[in-house]
Enzyme design. Structure first.
Site, PDB file in Angstrom:
ATOM      1  N   THR A 326       0.825  -1.210   0.000  1.00 29.16           N
ATOM      2  CA  THR A 326       0.000   0.000   0.000  1.00 29.16           C
ATOM      3  C   THR A 326       0.862   1.264   0.000  1.00 29.16           C
ATOM      4  OG1 THR A 326      -0.097   0.173   2.404  1.00 29.16           O
ATOM      5  CG2 THR A 326      -1.764  -1.190   1.355  1.00 29.16           C
ATOM      6  N   CYS A 327       0.196   2.384  -0.321  1.00 29.12           N
ATOM      7  CA  CYS A 327       0.897   3.672  -0.366  1.00 29.12           C
ATOM      8  C   CYS A 327       0.902   4.322   1.003  1.00 29.12           C
ATOM      9  CB  CYS A 327       0.217   4.599  -1.363  1.00 29.12           C
ATOM     10  SG  CYS A 327       0.331   3.966  -3.008  1.00 29.12           S
ATOM     11  N   ASP A 328       1.255   3.548   2.013  1.00 28.01           N
ATOM     12  CA  ASP A 328       1.302   4.062   3.373  1.00 28.01           C
ATOM     13  C   ASP A 328       2.650   3.668   3.937  1.00 28.01           C
ATOM     14  OD1 ASP A 328       1.102   4.339   6.195  1.00 28.01           O
ATOM     15  OD2 ASP A 328      -1.078   4.260   6.034  1.00 28.01           O
ATOM     16  N   ASN A 369      -6.721   1.128   0.030  1.00 26.93           N
ATOM     17  CA  ASN A 369      -5.932   1.367  -1.184  1.00 26.93           C
ATOM     18  C   ASN A 369      -6.400   0.493  -2.357  1.00 26.93           C
ATOM     19  OD1 ASN A 369      -2.318   2.106  -1.107  1.00 26.93           O
ATOM     20  ND2 ASN A 369      -4.059   3.343  -1.678  1.00 26.93           N
TER      21      ASN A 369
END
Ligand code: PLP
Length: 379
Positions: A326-328, A369
């Site tokens: 994910t973009c975290d 996401n």
């Protein structure tokens, strides 16, 4: 990985990420616990893995169930488990959950505060109640202290109150912390509980059971004592502290019943070495991470083991930071203590994450996401 699981992967090539559980292992773990502590009633902690095939498998073996929410109560009942096999073990319950589960026939509730006791007295009148005490969680990789439990002094006071409120004071419980790696933790906790039993006995209250909670470890990266070792220490301690008329014994294992029964199959999405000097670590990104179910990697607490296609080929392993898709930036699993993986590993490879049967599938986010929850297979 069991033969059944490897054959399933070879035959079906299931899409990743997915969890594949071998129910024979669940069964074996239950039977090992039963033979290590034959005097104990086993209440499987449903939250460890609430999948229907697991509940049904355990029910056939005679298991009882520790439930933590109205949702878990209802799903057990819908699977045909009778309410008198359920214990509502969460000490923090919404009023409607107490009321509804009482209507559904639940008569055994945990508490650890005066207000919760009052709620149970009103919404589940006449029920059996047990008080959770705070015990030291040293030796546990996933502690459950602070948030739950009360002092021994307060427990005595509240159990006397319970009787005055028309409830049945039935027992004491504790939890020594999940993935507890020392048998001594149970010794200490049982000693504390035994003193409460004695004090209450002097006040003419005889409690029916001692509930040892869960905590028994699964096999991840560290060596852990065997279930038999835990059983022996617990039995010896009980004999010493309750030489005559011991209370009934309950245990609430979660992790030790399902942890090693399943594996996650995952795909490597990217391997990135940001510079040639090797100063920056190699990053390996998988299609599952902390939001996809591997939440217990928080604080790098639970250290899973990995199998790769290169385990027989490689001559040396390289340290890798392991992260999710994910973009975290919180979606990093192991960085402080990198994972040793083969240098051959590349995008598209499938890897196996071992002992992921507990606290994975149910921890998975609902689609953060845009990543769908992982598929589950129960064989
Ligand atoms: C989570 C939980 C368990 C199970 O603990 P494990 O460490 O997985 O065995 C048992 N009892 C209670 C009350 C729990 O909250």
């Amino acid at each position: 990985m069991t033969l059944k699981i490897s054959q399933f992967i070879a035959d079906k090539n299931p899409a990743t990420p997915c969890l594949i559980v071998d129910l024979d292992v669940v069964k074996q773990n239950y039977l090992t616990l039963k033979s290590s502590l034959p005097q104990a009633k086993i209440y499987y902690a449903v939250k460890a893995n609430p999948a229907a095939p697991i509940i049904t498998t355990l029910e056939k073996l005679g298991s009882y169930f520790d439930v933590a929410s109205l949702g878990e109560v209802k799903s057990c009942i819908s699977l045909g488990i009778s309410a008198n096999r359920l214990s509502f073990g969460n000490t923090i319950k919404p009023i409607h959950a107490i009321r509804e589960s009482y209507k559904l026939g639940i008569r055994l509730f945990a508490f650890d505060s005066a207000e919760e006791l009052e709620k149970i007295a009103i919404y589940a009148p006449g029920s059996k109640v047990y008080c959770r005490i705070m015990v030291v969680n040293d030796g546990a990789d996933w502690p459950l202290s602070r948030k739950f439990g009360t002092t021994a002094e307060q427990a005595i006071h509240l159990l006397i109150d319970a009787q005055e409120k028309g409830l049945k004071p039935a027992g004491i419980s504790f939890h020594v912390g999940s993935q507890q790696k020392t048998v001594k933790a149970y010794q200490h906790a049982i000693t504390l509980a035994a003193n409460i039993f004695k004090t209450l006995q002097n006040r003419n209250i005889t409690l029916d059971f001692l509930n040892l909670g869960g905590g028994f470890p699964a096999n991840y990266s560290d060596e852990v004592p065997s279930t038999e070792d835990f059983g022996k220490t617990i039995s010896t301690t009980m004999k010493e502290l309750f030489p005559k008329e011991p209370p009934h014994l309950f245990i609430e294992p979660g992790r030790s019943v399902v942890g090693n029964s399943g594996v996650v199959r995952s795909e490597v999405i990217l391997v990135s070495q940001r510079d040639e000097t090797g100063k920056n670590p190699r990053w390996v990104y998988l299609d599952i991470g902390r939001f996809g179910g591997l939440a217990e990697t928080e604080g790098e607490a639970i250290r899973y083991r990995f199998e790769t296609p290169y385990d027989n080929l490689t001559t040396g392993l390289v340290p890798c930071v392991l992260a999710g898709p994910t973009c975290d930036s919180a979606d990093v699993m192991y960085e402080k203590n990198p994972v040793m993986l083969p240098p051959e590993l590349k995008s598209g490879d499938k890897i196996i994450i071992l002992a992921t049967g507990a606290y994975v599938a149910s921890y998975c986010s609902t689609g953060f996401n845009g990543f769908a929850p992982l598929n589950e297979y129960y064989l």
